[in-house]
Write a protein that holds these residues in place. Structure first.
Motif, mmCIF file in Angstrom:
data_model
loop_
_atom_site.group_PDB
_atom_site.id
_atom_site.type_symbol
_atom_site.label_atom_id
_atom_site.label_comp_id
_atom_site.label_asym_id
_atom_site.label_seq_id
_atom_site.Cartn_x
_atom_site.Cartn_y
_atom_site.Cartn_z
ATOM 1 N N ALA A 1 -4.438 5.793 3.762
ATOM 2 C CA ALA A 1 -5.294 6.923 4.139
ATOM 3 C C ALA A 1 -6.729 6.697 3.656
ATOM 4 O O ALA A 1 -7.687 6.926 4.408
ATOM 5 C CB ALA A 1 -4.741 8.218 3.562
ATOM 6 N N ASP A 2 -6.886 6.239 2.424
ATOM 7 C CA ASP A 2 -8.225 5.986 1.884
ATOM 8 C C ASP A 2 -8.950 4.910 2.685
ATOM 9 O O ASP A 2 -10.126 5.064 3.018
ATOM 10 C CB ASP A 2 -8.141 5.555 0.417
ATOM 11 C CG ASP A 2 -7.717 6.673 -0.515
ATOM 12 O OD1 ASP A 2 -7.752 7.860 -0.116
ATOM 13 O OD2 ASP A 2 -7.329 6.346 -1.669
ATOM 14 N N ARG A 3 -8.250 3.838 3.005
ATOM 15 C CA ARG A 3 -8.874 2.734 3.747
ATOM 16 C C ARG A 3 -9.188 3.121 5.187
ATOM 17 O O ARG A 3 -10.129 2.619 5.777
ATOM 18 C CB ARG A 3 -7.973 1.508 3.703
ATOM 19 C CG ARG A 3 -7.988 0.828 2.341
ATOM 20 C CD ARG A 3 -6.905 -0.241 2.249
ATOM 21 N NE ARG A 3 -7.021 -1.046 1.050
ATOM 22 C CZ ARG A 3 -6.553 -0.703 -0.144
ATOM 23 N NH1 ARG A 3 -5.963 0.473 -0.302
ATOM 24 N NH2 ARG A 3 -6.674 -1.509 -1.172
ATOM 25 N N GLN B 1 -1.326 6.898 0.396
ATOM 26 C CA GLN B 1 -2.691 7.241 -0.017
ATOM 27 C C GLN B 1 -3.635 6.055 0.126
ATOM 28 O O GLN B 1 -4.780 6.210 0.536
ATOM 29 C CB GLN B 1 -2.715 7.758 -1.463
ATOM 30 C CG GLN B 1 -4.073 8.312 -1.874
ATOM 31 C CD GLN B 1 -4.467 9.528 -1.056
ATOM 32 O OE1 GLN B 1 -3.740 10.512 -1.022
ATOM 33 N NE2 GLN B 1 -5.614 9.481 -0.397
ATOM 34 N N ASP B 2 -3.151 4.841 -0.214
ATOM 35 C CA ASP B 2 -3.978 3.639 -0.051
ATOM 36 C C ASP B 2 -4.414 3.478 1.400
ATOM 37 O O ASP B 2 -5.587 3.234 1.684
ATOM 38 C CB ASP B 2 -3.214 2.380 -0.480
ATOM 39 C CG ASP B 2 -2.931 2.314 -1.960
ATOM 40 O OD1 ASP B 2 -3.716 2.866 -2.768
ATOM 41 O OD2 ASP B 2 -1.907 1.695 -2.319
ATOM 42 N N TRP C 1 0.833 -1.208 0.000
ATOM 43 C CA TRP C 1 0.000 0.000 0.000
ATOM 44 C C TRP C 1 0.863 1.251 0.000
ATOM 45 O O TRP C 1 1.884 1.320 0.683
ATOM 46 C CB TRP C 1 -0.868 0.056 1.244
ATOM 47 C CG TRP C 1 -2.002 -0.906 1.311
ATOM 48 C CD1 TRP C 1 -2.387 -1.820 0.370
ATOM 49 C CD2 TRP C 1 -2.914 -1.056 2.397
ATOM 50 N NE1 TRP C 1 -3.469 -2.529 0.814
ATOM 51 C CE2 TRP C 1 -3.818 -2.078 2.059
ATOM 52 C CE3 TRP C 1 -3.043 -0.439 3.631
ATOM 53 C CZ2 TRP C 1 -4.850 -2.478 2.892
ATOM 54 C CZ3 TRP C 1 -4.064 -0.834 4.473
ATOM 55 C CH2 TRP C 1 -4.964 -1.836 4.106
ATOM 56 N N GLY D 1 -9.814 6.303 6.130
ATOM 57 C CA GLY D 1 -10.681 7.480 6.176
ATOM 58 C C GLY D 1 -10.001 8.698 6.775
ATOM 59 O O GLY D 1 -10.639 9.501 7.452
ATOM 60 N N LYS E 1 -6.647 11.755 6.022
ATOM 61 C CA LYS E 1 -5.888 12.405 4.955
ATOM 62 C C LYS E 1 -4.501 11.779 4.845
ATOM 63 O O LYS E 1 -3.920 11.351 5.846
ATOM 64 C CB LYS E 1 -5.765 13.900 5.228
ATOM 65 C CG LYS E 1 -7.086 14.612 5.167
ATOM 66 C CD LYS E 1 -6.928 16.092 5.349
ATOM 67 C CE LYS E 1 -8.306 16.751 5.263
ATOM 68 N NZ LYS E 1 -8.221 18.201 5.294
ATOM 69 N N ARG E 2 -3.962 11.760 3.625
ATOM 70 C CA ARG E 2 -2.636 11.205 3.403
ATOM 71 C C ARG E 2 -1.588 11.931 4.250
ATOM 72 O O ARG E 2 -0.637 11.328 4.752
ATOM 73 C CB ARG E 2 -2.240 11.287 1.926
ATOM 74 C CG ARG E 2 -0.924 10.546 1.643
ATOM 75 C CD ARG E 2 -0.283 10.972 0.346
ATOM 76 N NE ARG E 2 0.063 12.382 0.322
ATOM 77 C CZ ARG E 2 1.154 12.904 0.900
ATOM 78 N NH1 ARG E 2 1.995 12.139 1.570
ATOM 79 N NH2 ARG E 2 1.398 14.200 0.821
#
Length: 84
Positions: A21-23, A18-19, A15, A25, A27-28
């Motif tokens: 952070a997205d998972r 960003q991966d 990951w 919820g 911010k990166r």
């Protein structure tokens, strides 16, 4: 979870920041600042990161001597035993 373990967990899963952070919820920038030692995330954000890793099968372990690390759970339903 120690920032080094966050980086190691991402590496095990392949990951990007960003991966994760997205998972999780978040911010990166939260991930980047923590991994670089600039800032410790709010406890709620750390809970989200830990939960995202947990859903992917990566967990933090703490030994009785205080050493920490991460483990990867085998995929559920994956009954193949590694005999090497």
């Amino acid at each position: 979870m120690d920032s080094r373990l966050v980086r190691a967990g991402r590496a095990l899963l392949g990951w990007s920041q960003q991966d994760l952070a997205d998972r999780a919820g978040v911010k990166r920038l939260v991930i980047a600042r923590y991994e670089s030692g600039i800032q410790i995330p709010h406890p709620r954000n750390m809970d989200r990161v830990t939960e995202a890793f947990g859903k992917a099968g990566v967990e933090e372990i703490v030994r009785s001597d205080g050493a920490v690390g991460i483990v990867v759970r085998p995929n559920e339903g994956d009954d193949k035993a590694d005999t090497d």
